[in-house]
Scaffold this motif. Structure first.
Motif, PDB file in Angstrom:
ATOM      1  N   ASP A 188       0.813  -1.221   0.000  1.00 30.20           N
ATOM      2  CA  ASP A 188       0.000   0.000   0.000  1.00 30.20           C
ATOM      3  C   ASP A 188       0.840   1.262   0.000  1.00 30.20           C
ATOM      4  O   ASP A 188       0.305   2.366   0.095  1.00 30.20           O
ATOM      5  CB  ASP A 188      -0.936   0.003   1.216  1.00 30.20           C
ATOM      6  N   LYS A 189       2.146   1.130  -0.096  1.00 35.83           N
ATOM      7  CA  LYS A 189       3.005   2.304  -0.119  1.00 35.83           C
ATOM      8  C   LYS A 189       2.981   2.962  -1.500  1.00 35.83           C
ATOM      9  O   LYS A 189       2.963   2.288  -2.517  1.00 35.83           O
ATOM     10  CB  LYS A 189       4.442   1.916   0.239  1.00 35.83           C
ATOM     11  N   VAL A 190       2.998   4.285  -1.499  1.00 37.31           N
ATOM     12  CA  VAL A 190       3.099   5.038  -2.747  1.00 37.31           C
ATOM     13  C   VAL A 190       4.574   5.315  -3.018  1.00 37.31           C
ATOM     14  O   VAL A 190       5.297   5.748  -2.121  1.00 37.31           O
ATOM     15  CB  VAL A 190       2.318   6.355  -2.668  1.00 37.31           C
ATOM     16  N   ALA A 191       5.017   5.038  -4.230  1.00 36.07           N
ATOM     17  CA  ALA A 191       6.432   5.202  -4.563  1.00 36.07           C
ATOM     18  C   ALA A 191       6.588   6.055  -5.815  1.00 36.07           C
ATOM     19  O   ALA A 191       5.748   6.004  -6.720  1.00 36.07           O
ATOM     20  CB  ALA A 191       7.090   3.848  -4.786  1.00 36.07           C
ATOM     21  N   MET A 192       7.642   6.868  -5.839  1.00 37.31           N
ATOM     22  CA  MET A 192       8.009   7.592  -7.052  1.00 37.31           C
ATOM     23  C   MET A 192       9.264   6.934  -7.617  1.00 37.31           C
ATOM     24  O   MET A 192      10.304   6.880  -6.963  1.00 37.31           O
ATOM     25  CB  MET A 192       8.287   9.069  -6.758  1.00 37.31           C
ATOM     26  N   LEU A 193       9.169   6.411  -8.822  1.00 35.45           N
ATOM     27  CA  LEU A 193      10.272   5.730  -9.483  1.00 35.45           C
ATOM     28  C   LEU A 193      10.896   6.674 -10.508  1.00 35.45           C
ATOM     29  O   LEU A 193      10.190   7.328 -11.272  1.00 35.45           O
ATOM     30  CB  LEU A 193       9.774   4.463 -10.187  1.00 35.45           C
ATOM     31  N   MET A 194      12.215   6.735 -10.529  1.00 34.68           N
ATOM     32  CA  MET A 194      12.924   7.644 -11.431  1.00 34.68           C
ATOM     33  C   MET A 194      13.908   6.869 -12.299  1.00 34.68           C
ATOM     34  O   MET A 194      14.679   6.044 -11.809  1.00 34.68           O
ATOM     35  CB  MET A 194      13.669   8.719 -10.633  1.00 34.68           C
TER      36      MET A 194
END
Length: 207
Positions: A188-194
């Motif tokens: 349920d974690k929100v992640a920003m992938l770069m």
């Protein structure tokens, strides 16, 4: 790429961008994954990305790296580079998925940077937070069939077998799920992938 992890070696992953060709292959030793082989080649400065000369260079470089870096097997998975993928987000009325594809195409037809009749298109219905009137947010990804065929031809000339071809947002999220979001308390974690590349940076926000 991660569908056959019971096997000792995964397919070769190929990242063919505007400036570099990168190849990597993972292996499984029963305890986890490890890097089996890796290779990289830089595009000559006098070759224009996407040109016929670029296509010939890419096929030759792929064949050379596959042999020189001792990759195992001929199966590969790859993703279309970001410059070849049209991405947009549209708000659509909620409807059955079998009808959504045609409705989405009508919505983005005029925005496509290539002929809509030549488009290969995929849509993903996203979670809609605070949407009204039963509408949903839809992520649209499209590519010109000609450019997809061009990439397939590169690997065919290199003597390799394409097991799967994806688009960069899916490649990033699938890698994240397999390596960093496998436990239940992480789902349920929100992640920003770069993805920091030579000419641009791609970002995906996902859960």
């Amino acid at each position: 790429m991660f569908g056959g992890l019971t096997k000792k070696v995964c397919p070769i992953g190929v990242d063919l961008g505007s400036s570099y060709l990168r190849m990597a292959q993972l292996g499984s030793n029963g305890k986890g994954l490890y890097l089996y082989a890796i290779g990289c080649d830089r595009k000559p400065d006098d070759i224009e990305s996407g040109s016929a000369d670029w296509q010939r260079w890419a096929a030759k470089a792929t064949r050379k790296l596959a042999k020189q870096c001792e990759f195992k097997g001929k199966r590969i998975v790859t993703a279309l580079p970001s410059q070849d993928v049209f991405i947009d987000e549209v708000r659509m009325p909620r409807m059955n998925e079998d009808k959504m594809g045609e409705a989405v195409m009508s919505k983005v037809r005029q925005r496509l940077p290539f002929d809509a009749s030549d488009a290969m298109i995929k849509h993903v219905t996203a979670e809609s937070v605070g949407s009204k009137n039963g509408e949903v947010d839809v992520l649209v990804m499209a590519a010109a069939r000609l450019k997809v065929d061009r990439h397939l031809a590169i690997y065919e000339k290199a003597g390799l077998e394409v097991q799967g071809i994806s688009v960069w947002p899916f490649a990033m999220t699938n890698s994240f799920v397999e390596f960093f979001s496998r436990r239940r308390d992480e789902q349920d974690k929100v992640a920003m992938l770069m993805d920091v590349a030579t000419a641009n940076t791609n970002i995906v926000i996902c859960r």
